[in-house]
Design an enzyme around this catalytic site. Structure first.
Site, short mmCIF file in Angstrom:
data_model
loop_
_atom_site.label_atom_id
_atom_site.label_comp_id
_atom_site.label_asym_id
_atom_site.label_seq_id
_atom_site.Cartn_x
_atom_site.Cartn_y
_atom_site.Cartn_z
N CYS A 19 33.22 9.29 16.24
CA CYS A 19 33.54 9.32 14.83
C CYS A 19 33.75 7.93 14.25
O CYS A 19 33.77 6.93 14.97
CB CYS A 19 34.80 10.17 14.58
SG CYS A 19 36.20 9.68 15.58
N GLY A 45 29.01 9.48 13.08
CA GLY A 45 29.32 10.89 13.17
C GLY A 45 28.60 11.66 12.10
O GLY A 45 28.82 11.42 10.91
N ASN A 120 39.63 7.79 15.61
CA ASN A 120 38.41 7.48 16.38
C ASN A 120 38.84 7.20 17.81
O ASN A 120 39.63 6.30 18.06
CB ASN A 120 37.71 6.25 15.77
CG ASN A 120 36.54 5.75 16.60
OD1 ASN A 120 36.23 4.57 16.58
ND2 ASN A 120 35.88 6.64 17.32
N GLY A 121 38.31 7.98 18.74
CA GLY A 121 38.67 7.78 20.15
C GLY A 121 38.88 9.10 20.84
O GLY A 121 38.40 10.15 20.41
N TYR A 261 24.87 -0.21 21.29
CA TYR A 261 24.25 0.91 20.57
C TYR A 261 25.05 1.46 19.41
O TYR A 261 24.51 1.71 18.34
CB TYR A 261 23.94 2.04 21.56
CG TYR A 261 23.36 3.27 20.91
CD1 TYR A 261 22.05 3.27 20.44
CD2 TYR A 261 24.11 4.44 20.77
CE1 TYR A 261 21.50 4.41 19.83
CE2 TYR A 261 23.56 5.58 20.18
CZ TYR A 261 22.26 5.54 19.71
OH TYR A 261 21.74 6.65 19.11
#
Length: 489
Positions: A19, A45, A120-121, A261
């Site tokens: 995300c 996301g 996020n995580g 990436y």
């Protein structure tokens, strides 16, 4: 903690960041700024998104399944009232799976007032903490690991919200960048190792936070700095900024795959241009594994910068031998292998005039399951390539990620079950080579990897996880205990 995600590439053959998060305080049109910021983070996301705002009296939320442009189509923000503070989230589902109830930011009314959180995580002891909380009477409204933090804050006995928030974070392990909103303002923070990214900027008199700096470019904000690992930045409604470091100053371990990436190439990550790093990875790759060839061809779009670097270092011409269609809808469930293969050809098509009769070097960012790589090689063969050499701008991905990346279980990672020679045979390439882990570190500005104290989280390559993995360990113990007695050895 990772679940199968039907929104992933056709057969789950790309690693997916879970995300992206964004927040703003002190802006006249906070909700519009947040929607624009989320649009810049869409690559992080693409399953669902949401925005929560605060108008000085009430919190409002709008969430939906789909891209930012579809959920907030034509600026449709009628469920989110005007206000000077907002936060937003774009997601893929890993922990907790899909479903509207897991779409963030999550919100709860606590004793101290409203509290929203965008994460996020991945919390690697979420299952263990949730079990304890439920036994104590907690009632969960989602299956997301993020909700654990809300309950820990709600049940903490410390006097101030900030202290309760810190108390909650001391109990969690894993990776997190968080943007939290309360009636008093915004709290933005990173985990003590800084595994997931978070940056701060300024838009006029407003303060903004984002997973990546590219969102600041899009909204016209000025980049200030990265939130430091283990740092909590608090911004109140008057715009006063305060920094707190309750976890000391541990040695950072940011995710190195952000450079390979996940991040957009036009972002700056920890002071490094993501595009420049990816191009340098290609340079290192050419130094380590050059091969006689007529053309260097990127696998669009993620292999593009590394292919440019490889071509410049090797002296082999860079060519667009694969053309990607940007108008193919996302693949959900394909009924057959033939349909999945047809989908690859709809997304990527060989440029026969460039490929036919040539010895080519294909450059991609990674190999996960290997199925897409195999189809791309086959496409090049069908277009008449004389030789197909595959080069990968990351080391072999041989381990699952437990820090917020949608990774297949380890047994489905090609590099976990095959050596390089076997992988080359599997994808039908004439040769296959990966950049070394030291080469990757050199590309991000380090001399080499410090094997005693790595500078990044590179667990997907090395298997060296920088934190405890409590839930994984408990599952493995359970699996061992439930084996038939004659199977335990």
């Amino acid at each position: 903690m990772n679940f199968t995600n039907p929104f992933c590439d056709l057969d789950g053959d790309k690693l997916r960041e879970e995300c992206g998060i964004f927040g703003v305080i002190g802006a006249e049109h906070a909700v519009a700024v947040t929607a624009l910021g989320l649009h810049a983070l869409q690559h992080r996301g693409q399953e669902a998104c949401g925005i929560v705002t605060y108008d000085g009296k009430e919190f409002y939320a709008q969430r939906g399944i789909g891209h930012v442009a579809s959920v907030f189509e034509g600026g449709d923000l009628h469920h989110v009232q005007p206000g000077s503070m907002a936060s937003g989230h774009v997601r893929y589902s890993t922990t907790g799976g899909a479903g509207l109830r897991n779409v963030q930011p999550l919100f709860a009314d606590l004793a101290s007032g409203g509290f929203s959180i965008a994460h996020n995580g991945n919390i690697s002891n979420a299952a263990s903490l949730k079990r304890e909380l439920v036994q104590r009477g907690a009632i969960f409204q989602s299956t997301s690991d993020t909700e654990v933090i809300i309950h820990l804050v709600a049940t903490s006995r410390y006097p101030t919200l900030l202290d309760r928030f810190v108390d909650a974070l001391r109990m969690v392990e894993g990776a997190y960048s968080l943007i939290c909103m309360t009636p008093d303002g915004i709290i933005a923070c990173r985990d003590p190792l800084g595994i997931r990214p978070l940056v701060m900027g300024r838009l006029g008199d407003a303060i903004v936070f984002s997973s990546e700096s590219v969102a600041f470019d899009v909204i016209g904000a000025e980049f200030i700095r990265s939130i430091e690992p283990g740092e909590l930045v608090q911004v109140d409604q008057q715009g006063t900024i305060s920094s707190h470091r309750p976890f000391g100053n541990p040695k950072p371990r940011p995710c190195i795959f952000e450079h390979v990436y996940f991040s957009r190439p036009d972002s700056v990550m920890d002071g490094r241009s993501v595009y420049a790093v990816r191009k340098q990875i290609g340079v290192e790759l050419a130094k380590e594994s050059v091969v006689a060839a007529d053309a260097v061809i990127p696998v669009p779009d993620s292999g593009m910068p590394a292919a440019i670097g490889y071509a410049q270092q090797s002296g082999i011409p860079f060519e667009l031998g694969i053309i990607r269609s940007h108008y193919v809808g996302r693949t959900f469930i394909q009924p057959s292998e033939g349909a999945r293969h047809a989908d690859v050809k709809r997304k990527h098509n060989a440029n026969r005039a460039i490929v036919e009769g040539k010895r080519i070097v294909l450059i991609d960012d990674s190999i996960v399951r290997g199925t897409t790589s195999k189809k791309i090689v086959e496409m090049m063969r069908d277009a008449g390539a004389a030789e197909v050499h595959f080069r990968v701008a990351s080391p072999p991905t041989s381990n699952s990620c437990f820090y917020g990346v949608d990774t297949p279980e380890r047994s489905k990672l090609l590099a976990a079950t095959m050596d390089t020679a076997a992988m080359a045979e599997f994808i039908k390439a004439d040769s296959l080579a990966f950049v070394s882990i030291d080469g990757l570190y050199r590309a991000v500005g380090e001399q080499n990897r410090n094997n005693k104290s790595p500078q990044f989280c590179d667990a997907c390559f090395s298997g060296e996880y920088p934190t405890s993995l409590t839930d994984l360990a408990e599952r493995e113990r359970h699996d061992l205990l439930t084996l038939p007695i004659n199977k335990v050895a």
